[in-house]
Design an enzyme around this catalytic site. Structure first.
Site, PDB file in Angstrom:
ATOM      1  N   LYS A  95       0.840  -1.188   0.000  1.00 43.93           N
ATOM      2  CA  LYS A  95       0.000   0.000   0.000  1.00 43.93           C
ATOM      3  C   LYS A  95       0.885   1.251   0.000  1.00 43.93           C
ATOM      4  O   LYS A  95       2.045   1.138   0.394  1.00 43.93           O
ATOM      5  CB  LYS A  95      -0.931   0.023   1.201  1.00 43.93           C
ATOM      6  CG  LYS A  95      -0.185  -0.025   2.555  1.00 43.93           C
ATOM      7  CD  LYS A  95      -0.996   0.532   3.656  1.00 43.93           C
ATOM      8  CE  LYS A  95      -0.936   2.013   3.767  1.00 43.93           C
ATOM      9  NZ  LYS A  95       0.346   2.569   4.231  1.00 43.93           N
TER      10      LYS A  95
ATOM     11  N   LYS B 294      -2.168  -8.568  11.812  1.00 45.10           N
ATOM     12  CA  LYS B 294      -1.890  -8.447  13.253  1.00 45.10           C
ATOM     13  C   LYS B 294      -2.756  -9.450  14.022  1.00 45.10           C
ATOM     14  O   LYS B 294      -3.940  -9.617  13.733  1.00 45.10           O
ATOM     15  CB  LYS B 294      -2.159  -7.019  13.750  1.00 45.10           C
ATOM     16  CG  LYS B 294      -1.128  -6.025  13.207  1.00 45.10           C
ATOM     17  CD  LYS B 294      -1.254  -4.671  13.873  1.00 45.10           C
ATOM     18  CE  LYS B 294      -0.386  -3.648  13.161  1.00 45.10           C
ATOM     19  NZ  LYS B 294       0.865  -3.354  13.826  1.00 45.10           N
TER      20      LYS B 294
ATOM     21  N   ASP C  25      -2.516   7.457   3.607  1.00 43.38           N
ATOM     22  CA  ASP C  25      -1.547   6.525   4.190  1.00 43.38           C
ATOM     23  C   ASP C  25      -2.212   5.582   5.193  1.00 43.38           C
ATOM     24  O   ASP C  25      -1.868   4.407   5.263  1.00 43.38           O
ATOM     25  CB  ASP C  25      -0.437   7.339   4.888  1.00 43.38           C
ATOM     26  CG  ASP C  25       0.721   6.481   5.375  1.00 43.38           C
ATOM     27  OD1 ASP C  25       1.069   5.515   4.673  1.00 43.38           O
ATOM     28  OD2 ASP C  25       1.274   6.767   6.463  1.00 43.38           O
TER      29      ASP C  25
ATOM     30  N   HIS D  11      -5.611   1.034   6.536  1.00 41.62           N
ATOM     31  CA  HIS D  11      -5.683   0.362   7.844  1.00 41.62           C
ATOM     32  C   HIS D  11      -6.990   0.649   8.591  1.00 41.62           C
ATOM     33  O   HIS D  11      -7.640  -0.257   9.100  1.00 41.62           O
ATOM     34  CB  HIS D  11      -4.514   0.791   8.736  1.00 41.62           C
ATOM     35  CG  HIS D  11      -3.160   0.607   8.103  1.00 41.62           C
ATOM     36  ND1 HIS D  11      -2.864  -0.441   7.275  1.00 41.62           N
ATOM     37  CD2 HIS D  11      -2.023   1.342   8.184  1.00 41.62           C
ATOM     38  CE1 HIS D  11      -1.591  -0.349   6.878  1.00 41.62           C
ATOM     39  NE2 HIS D  11      -1.072   0.736   7.418  1.00 41.62           N
TER      40      HIS D  11
ATOM     41  N   LYS E  55       0.430  11.288  13.419  1.00 49.08           N
ATOM     42  CA  LYS E  55       1.866  11.148  13.737  1.00 49.08           C
ATOM     43  C   LYS E  55       2.171  12.092  14.886  1.00 49.08           C
ATOM     44  O   LYS E  55       1.498  13.105  15.071  1.00 49.08           O
ATOM     45  CB  LYS E  55       2.714  11.569  12.534  1.00 49.08           C
ATOM     46  CG  LYS E  55       2.475  10.743  11.283  1.00 49.08           C
ATOM     47  CD  LYS E  55       3.467   9.624  11.168  1.00 49.08           C
ATOM     48  CE  LYS E  55       3.328   8.859   9.886  1.00 49.08           C
ATOM     49  NZ  LYS E  55       3.706   7.451  10.029  1.00 49.08           N
TER      50      LYS E  55
HETATM   51  C1  BG6 Z   1       2.259   2.109   7.361  1.00 48.78           C
HETATM   52  C2  BG6 Z   1       2.280   3.596   7.120  1.00 48.78           C
HETATM   53  O1  BG6 Z   1       1.364   1.482   6.488  1.00 48.78           O
HETATM   54  O2  BG6 Z   1       1.857   1.852   8.698  1.00 48.78           O
HETATM   55  C3  BG6 Z   1       3.219   4.282   8.101  1.00 48.78           C
HETATM   56  O3  BG6 Z   1       2.719   3.848   5.798  1.00 48.78           O
HETATM   57  C4  BG6 Z   1       2.861   3.900   9.524  1.00 48.78           C
HETATM   58  O4  BG6 Z   1       3.165   5.705   7.942  1.00 48.78           O
HETATM   59  C5  BG6 Z   1       2.741   2.393   9.666  1.00 48.78           C
HETATM   60  O5  BG6 Z   1       3.884   4.401  10.380  1.00 48.78           O
HETATM   61  C6  BG6 Z   1       2.212   2.003  11.035  1.00 48.78           C
HETATM   62  O6  BG6 Z   1       2.273   0.615  11.202  1.00 48.78           O
HETATM   63  P1  BG6 Z   1       2.402  -0.027  12.642  1.00 48.78           P
HETATM   64  O7  BG6 Z   1       2.245  -1.491  12.414  1.00 48.78           O
HETATM   65  O8  BG6 Z   1       3.745   0.356  13.166  1.00 48.78           O
HETATM   66  O9  BG6 Z   1       1.300   0.577  13.468  1.00 48.78           O
END
Ligand code: BG6
Length: 494
Positions: free
Chosen positions: A153, A187, A240, A245, A345
């Protein structure tokens, strides 16, 4: 023999061809995940991992680079020189410019014409390269019936580009060979959410508008753009995180029980959820969404720069690093139940969780004012710890009949005393085994873009101001106001 070893004995030989092989994702996530799977395998015969990039490296140098990263990203107690040596023997490197058709001949030379084994092409590259790579793989005769392609993605940057990539890739690979990855679906806790919903009789009767008041899904990160400034600035939090997600998590919470866990049955149910999402367009965008960008602040007491001062970010950037929104589903089960989604973030804590708030008791038997009684709440925590928590009311010891919330807590990793697989370990193994359930289908992914599209348009027209928030907080204050307007509060505020 551990369960993991039993699983692995059945695994056939495969070639894993990793485009973007020296990039951040490969080094931080994919090679460590493959190391773990190799470490636990009973037999590595026939396993081959070919890292591909434009860098001028020998196989020895590539192995060295992978070693440095695996040492950093594999838990110290899980790293052994013997396991590493066995893994490294499986690792090769090929310098290849993905935009040059003639370079693919050198990749083709690595395979016997009679070779019919599983071939995984993992594209950990920019989505702009997906269509070209697939076309050139096809033209070089590299795509066999047992081949699969994995697309990282974000797949495109809007509906039209996602559609274009899907069209091109679809000319070379059949849909059953295309694995669109969203690592959140790998997950353990996300799988557990399905087990919780469909493996117990307790929740399903309550899992609807009659008993659920609101659902909150948060993915908060303390990190900033981590050296990915250029990519991130062209992407932003909506594309993103929300498009992929967060919408996938929403689907798993909201979908109808599938008849079985076959890929298409489950994906059909997720697709229905995406199609039931009410569009947020035009004026609605500012009432339903908060867009934010972090300024300088502090994380765990340490000062951190603002987004505009991060490397690779243009000084006037309007890219959002935070989104909170209220989504609604127009279907029988969920009509009127708000689903609040939030991601950002440089937030106060690293946290990923799904909170299901049930309605308050209807009759104030134990409290003078039932309006003030806390409600039952189920918290499914994905990060930092994978756990399930159910808040119930119990009587405070003593003479009075006062009640107070208590929590039933289950830490999933402690419940089983086994190391939890990283999402990528599971998903890579599913690709090799050809299991598509945890990967998004083309129509599903395009439906997600279709819902995002009017929001992007509205932002483009300047309908939605960008709110600033200090790094190390829960985002702009407007995010609390968004949910407070409905009389609710984010979990950490309630
Ligand atoms: C990714 C994003 O898909 O997921 C990132 O591109 C983000 O920006 C990351 O930091 C977060 O993943 P996780 O598993 O660390 O929560």
């Amino acid at each position: 023999m551990t369960d993991e070893k039993i699983n692995m004995t059945a695994l056939e030989a495969f070639d894993f061809i990793l485009f973007g092989g020296s990039g951040d994702l490969a080094m931080r996530k994919l090679l460590p995940a493959l190391y773990y799977r190799c470490r636990d395998a009973a037999d590595l015969e026939g396993w081959r991992i070919i890292g591909i990039s434009r860098q001028n490296l020998t196989t020895e140098e590539y192995r060295e680079l992978a070693l440095q990263h695996c040492r950093r990203h594999v838990a110290q107690r899980d790293f052994s020189e013997t396991a590493w040596a066995a893994f490294a023997r499986r690792l090769e490197y090929l310098r290849l410019d993905a935009s040059q058709p003639q370079d693919y001949q050198r990749l083709a030379e690595k395979f016997q014409p009679s070779h019919t084994g599983v071939r995984v092409f993992y594209l950990a590259t920019s989505p702009g390269l997906f269509a070209g790579i697939c076309t050139r793989l096809g033209a070089a005769g590299l795509v066999t019936p047992a081949s699969r392609v994995v697309l990282e993605k974000p797949l495109g940057c809007d509906l039209a580009s996602a559609h274009g990539i899907n069209q091109q890739v679809g000319k070379v690979f059949a849909e059953r060979q295309i694995f669109r990855i969203d690592h959140y679906l790998g997950k353990e806790t996300v799988q557990n959410l399905m087990a919780l919903r469909f493996g117990n009789v307790l929740f399903e009767p309550l899992w609807n508008r009659a008993w659920v008041r609101d659902v909150q899904i948060t993915i908060a990160e303390t990190v900033g753009v981590e050296g990915r400034g250029e990519f991130y600035d062209g992407t932003g939090a909506l594309r993103d995180m929300v498009q992929s997600h967060l919408l996938q998590l929403l689907c798993i919470v909201a979908m109808e029980p599938p008849a079985n866990i076959e890929a298409d049955t489950t994906r059909d149910e997720k697709l229905k959820v995406l199609r039931a999402l009410k569009p947020i367009a035009g004026e609605d965008a500012s009432a339903h969404i908060v867009r934010g960008q972090y300024r300088a602040g502090a994380i765990a007491g340490q000062p951190v720069p603002g987004y505009l001062d991060e490397p690779g970010i243009p000084p006037q950037s309007h890219t959002e690093t935070f989104v909170a929104l209220k989504a609604e589903l127009g279907n029988w089960r969920w009509a009127g139940v708000p689903f609040y989604l939030r991601t950002g973030k440089r937030m106060q804590e690293r946290l990923a969780e799904i909170v299901v708030n049930f309605r308050r008791v209807p009759h104030p038997l134990l409290r003078a004012n039932a309006e003030q009684a806390p409600n039952n709440r189920l918290v499914i925590s994905l990060q930092p710890n994978e756990c399930l928590r159910l808040d119930l009311m119990a009587k405070v010891p003593g003479e009075s009949m006062d009640t107070q919330p208590i929590s039933l807590d289950v830490a999933l990793s402690e419940a089983y005393h086994t190391r939890q697989w990283d999402a990528y370990e599971r998903l890579i193994m599913d690709v090799i085994h050809g299991k598509l359930t945890l990967f998004t289908r083309r129509d599903e992914q395009e439906a997600a873009w279709q819902w995002i599209e009017p929001i992007l348009h509205s932002w483009k027209r300047g309908n939605q101001p960008l709110k600033s928030y200090p790094a190390g907080t829960w985002g702009p204050t407007a995010s609390s106001a968004l949910i407070a307007r409905d009389g609710h509060a984010w979990r950490e505020e309630s």
